[in-house]
Scaffold this active site. Structure first.
Site, PDB file in Angstrom:
ATOM      1  CG  ASP A  99       1.703  -9.773  -3.053  1.00 37.09           C
ATOM      2  OD1 ASP A  99       2.850  -9.396  -2.744  1.00 37.09           O
ATOM      3  OD2 ASP A  99       0.710  -9.023  -3.063  1.00 37.09           O
ATOM      4  CG  ASP A 207       5.223  -7.110   0.636  1.00 34.58           C
ATOM      5  OD1 ASP A 207       4.194  -6.453   0.425  1.00 34.58           O
ATOM      6  OD2 ASP A 207       5.761  -7.204   1.758  1.00 34.58           O
ATOM      7  CD  GLU A 255       4.910  -2.392  -1.293  1.00 35.68           C
ATOM      8  OE1 GLU A 255       4.004  -1.730  -0.769  1.00 35.68           O
ATOM      9  OE2 GLU A 255       5.407  -3.397  -0.740  1.00 35.68           O
ATOM     10  CG  HIS A 328      -3.330  -4.290  -0.328  1.00 30.29           C
ATOM     11  ND1 HIS A 328      -2.497  -4.104  -1.412  1.00 30.29           N
ATOM     12  CD2 HIS A 328      -2.535  -4.766   0.662  1.00 30.29           C
ATOM     13  CE1 HIS A 328      -1.270  -4.451  -1.087  1.00 30.29           C
ATOM     14  NE2 HIS A 328      -1.260  -4.854   0.166  1.00 30.29           N
ATOM     15  CG  ASP A 329      -0.621  -1.524   1.502  1.00 33.52           C
ATOM     16  OD1 ASP A 329      -1.200  -2.320   2.269  1.00 33.52           O
ATOM     17  OD2 ASP A 329       0.418  -1.809   0.876  1.00 33.52           O
TER      18      ASP A 329
HETATM   19  C1  NOJ Z   1       3.423  -3.963   1.748  1.00 33.11           C
HETATM   20  C2  NOJ Z   1       2.076  -4.585   1.581  1.00 33.11           C
HETATM   21  O1  NOJ Z   1       1.447  -4.038   0.465  1.00 33.11           O
HETATM   22  C3  NOJ Z   1       1.342  -4.353   2.873  1.00 33.11           C
HETATM   23  O2  NOJ Z   1      -0.020  -4.680   2.781  1.00 33.11           O
HETATM   24  C4  NOJ Z   1       2.025  -5.151   3.946  1.00 33.11           C
HETATM   25  O3  NOJ Z   1       1.415  -4.877   5.179  1.00 33.11           O
HETATM   26  C5  NOJ Z   1       3.509  -4.810   4.035  1.00 33.11           C
HETATM   27  N1  NOJ Z   1       4.133  -4.696   2.744  1.00 33.11           N
HETATM   28  C6  NOJ Z   1       4.239  -5.860   4.796  1.00 33.11           C
HETATM   29  O4  NOJ Z   1       4.283  -7.054   4.046  1.00 33.11           O
END
Ligand code: NOJ
Length: 551
Positions: A99, A207, A255, A328-329
């Protein structure tokens, strides 16, 4: 297929290290735990492992707040553990993706400590500092430079008494945004990335990478419009490509909140030399009330989802997309859009089938391959995620009642997908011998990897077969996509075709029976997966093939 496009036929598996496997009994997953599970991942057949951040971090946002990009956080292990992990992954013919979190750092990163130390520090300009709003006392109520709200509640500006100015943070106050306008910042990031490539990593998941170029001047309004896809974003990504990525056969995925198909094409057209693929969000927002934050869930309308996905499936000319339901989100898809009760297995398989046979690179999030479900949260004390904790405080402040808050957290909270991986039916699901950092889902007694591997009809073996189909069949990788029955509220059906080969994918994504009349050409097609019938039982899915796929 050219070496450079290898990731088009690959399947990626995301590991959330904190919750995957704990080797030392401290209740937190770690790198040696991952090493101990590599054979399991090899059996599943995935090509690439993506690790959520394991760098040194105060863990305010579970590692998405990095204080040293070139060291491993002691909770996860050591540099020598990651070197061993890279070697063990490669020895099994898989690849490892790290990541890359460079929109922001931790507030404990030495760069930020220097930056905040004085207004004249050489690193002052590495972050975004602004003075109080004109006419306001610095630090007083309403004095923030703009009205922007952070993604994780509260203002996007934090007052720093040392120098009397505010710094920008799109996420928590402990995640200050880096200033990519400063060439020294970019150089430092590229050098760090190159050193990870020298250590053997095979790519990066980046990210919120489309937030790094900000639109100035900063003015009141919606922060999102000043941040996403800003004026220099393509320039920065092309520079990164030149300085770090080009010609190394890596895999890169950005992302990108707030990206549309046209923009995604620009980010991923190989001729433009930016990224391989992106994570898009439109399909993840369809079950939230439009214009409201994610905490206002509404039921998903399959017709809307299909229309959206079909647009993305056919919208790329030269670019490429990723495919995902989970990470994970997000809450667990089998609870969110499937049936995590009586039809857990069938609904998990049906959603997997429609995802994996589309065009794009599929991502599996740990536990998805065994049909893990959301956690039955009953009290606020069970939550760990900073986003959820901030939301509880904000919502209570707004006078929202606790049961409404609890319902929104159960539906959308990120901790749903962060509970420990369920390896077996024993205490703590075989995740740890100690006390887990977050509770294990009580359903591990029946939902676990050991049982799934032993049962040839399990969700696990269904994923294994889907992964194998992508590896074996060009039509899965390169075929055209045609949506069938777009207006059917229960059925998701489509055809992929390449030359004389066609694949028909059909799933009843509902809990009631329905009928599907396959196009006549497919009358004698070979069944590849599932059971074919005209009347589909709840969550029944099947895949049939026409033509010689091996050709
Ligand atoms: C996206 C990530 O997937 C998430 O878990 C994170 O909280 C935010 N970006 C901030 O880095």
């Amino acid at each position: 297929m050219s070496v450079d496009g290898w990731w088009k036929s690959a399947v990626v598996y995301q590991i959330y290290p904190r919750s995957f496997a704990d080797s030392n009994g401290d209740g937190v997953g770690d790198l040696r735990g991952i090493i101990s599970k590599l054979d399991y991942l090899q059996t599943l057949g995935v090509d690439v492992l993506w690790l959520s951040p394991v760098y040194k971090s105060p863990q305010d946002d579970n590692g998405y707040d990095i204080s040293d990009y070139e060291d491993i956080d002691p909770v996860f292990g050591t540099m020598s553990d990651i070197e061993q992990l890279i070697a063990e992954v490669h020895a099994r013919g898989m690849k490892l993706v790290m990541d890359l979190v460079v929109n922001h750092t931790s507030d404990e990163h030495p760069w930020f400590l220097e930056s905040r130390s004085s207004r004249t520090n050489p690193k002052r300009d590495w972050y975004w500092w602004r003075s109080a709003r004109d006419g306001y006392e610095p630090g007083s109520s309403g004095a923030e430079p703009t009205n922007w709200r952070a993604y994780f509640s509260g203002s996007a500006w934090e007052f720093d008494a040392t120098t009397g100015e505010y710094f920008l943070h799109q996420f928590t106050r402990r995640q200050p945004d880096l200033n990519w306008e400063n060439p020294d910042v970019r150089r430092a990031v590229y050098d760090m990335m190159n050193r990870w490539i020298e250590r053997g990593v095979d790519g990066f998941r980046m990210d919120v990478i489309n937030l790094i170029s900000k639109t100035e001047p900063f003015v009141d309004g919606h922060m999102y419009f000043a941040m996403a896809n800003g004026p220099r974003i393509h320039e920065f990504l092309r520079e990164m490509n030149r300085e770090v990525l080009a010609g190394k056969g890596l895999i890169t995925v950005g992302e990108m909140p707030g990206v549309n198909v046209e923009q995604a094409e620009l980010y991923t057209d190989p001729a433009r030399e930016e990224l391989n693929m992106v994570f898009t969000f439109e399909h993840m927002h369809l079950d939230a009330v439009p214009g409201e934050p994610k905490w206002s869930p509404r039921p998903l309308l399959l017709v809307e989802l299909k229309a959206n996905l079909a647009k993305w499936q056919t919208g790329f000319v030269n670019g490429w997309n990723s495919l995902y339901w989970n990470n994970h989100d997000q809450p667990r898809s089998v609870s969110r859009w499937g049936d995590d009760g009586a039809f857990r297995v069938d609904s998990a398989k049906a959603w997997a089938t429609v995802l994996h046979l589309m065009r794009g690179t599929p991502y599996i999030y740990q536990g998805e391959e065994i049909g893990m479900t959301d956690f039955p949260f009953t009290s606020f004390e069970q939550f760990r995620d900073v986003e959820s904790l901030n939301w509880i405080a904000e919502a209570r402040g707004k006078g929202i009642d606790d049961s409404t808050i609890m319902n929104s957290l159960r539906a959308r909270g990120r901790d749903n997908s962060r509970t420990p991986m369920q390896w077996d039916g024993s205490r703590h699901a075989g995740f740890t011998t100690g006390e887990p950092w977050i509770a294990v889902n009580p359903n591990h007694v029946t939902v676990n990897a050991t049982d799934a591997v032993a049962d040839s009809n399990s969700v696990f073996h269904h994923y294994r077969r889907l992964i194998a189909l992508r590896h074996e069949m060009e039509v899965v990788v390169h075929g055209d996509f045609t949506l069938l029955v777009p207006d059917h509220p229960q059925l998701f059906a489509y055809v992929r075709s390449l030359g004389s080969v066609s694949l028909l994918v059909v799933a009843n994504l509902s809990g009631s029976e329905c009928r599907f009349d396959a196009p006549p050409d497919f009358a004698d097609a070979e069944v590849l997966l599932g059971n074919r019938s005209e009347s589909l039982a709840p969550w029944q899915s099947y895949v049939v093939l026409l033509g010689d796929a091996a050709a």
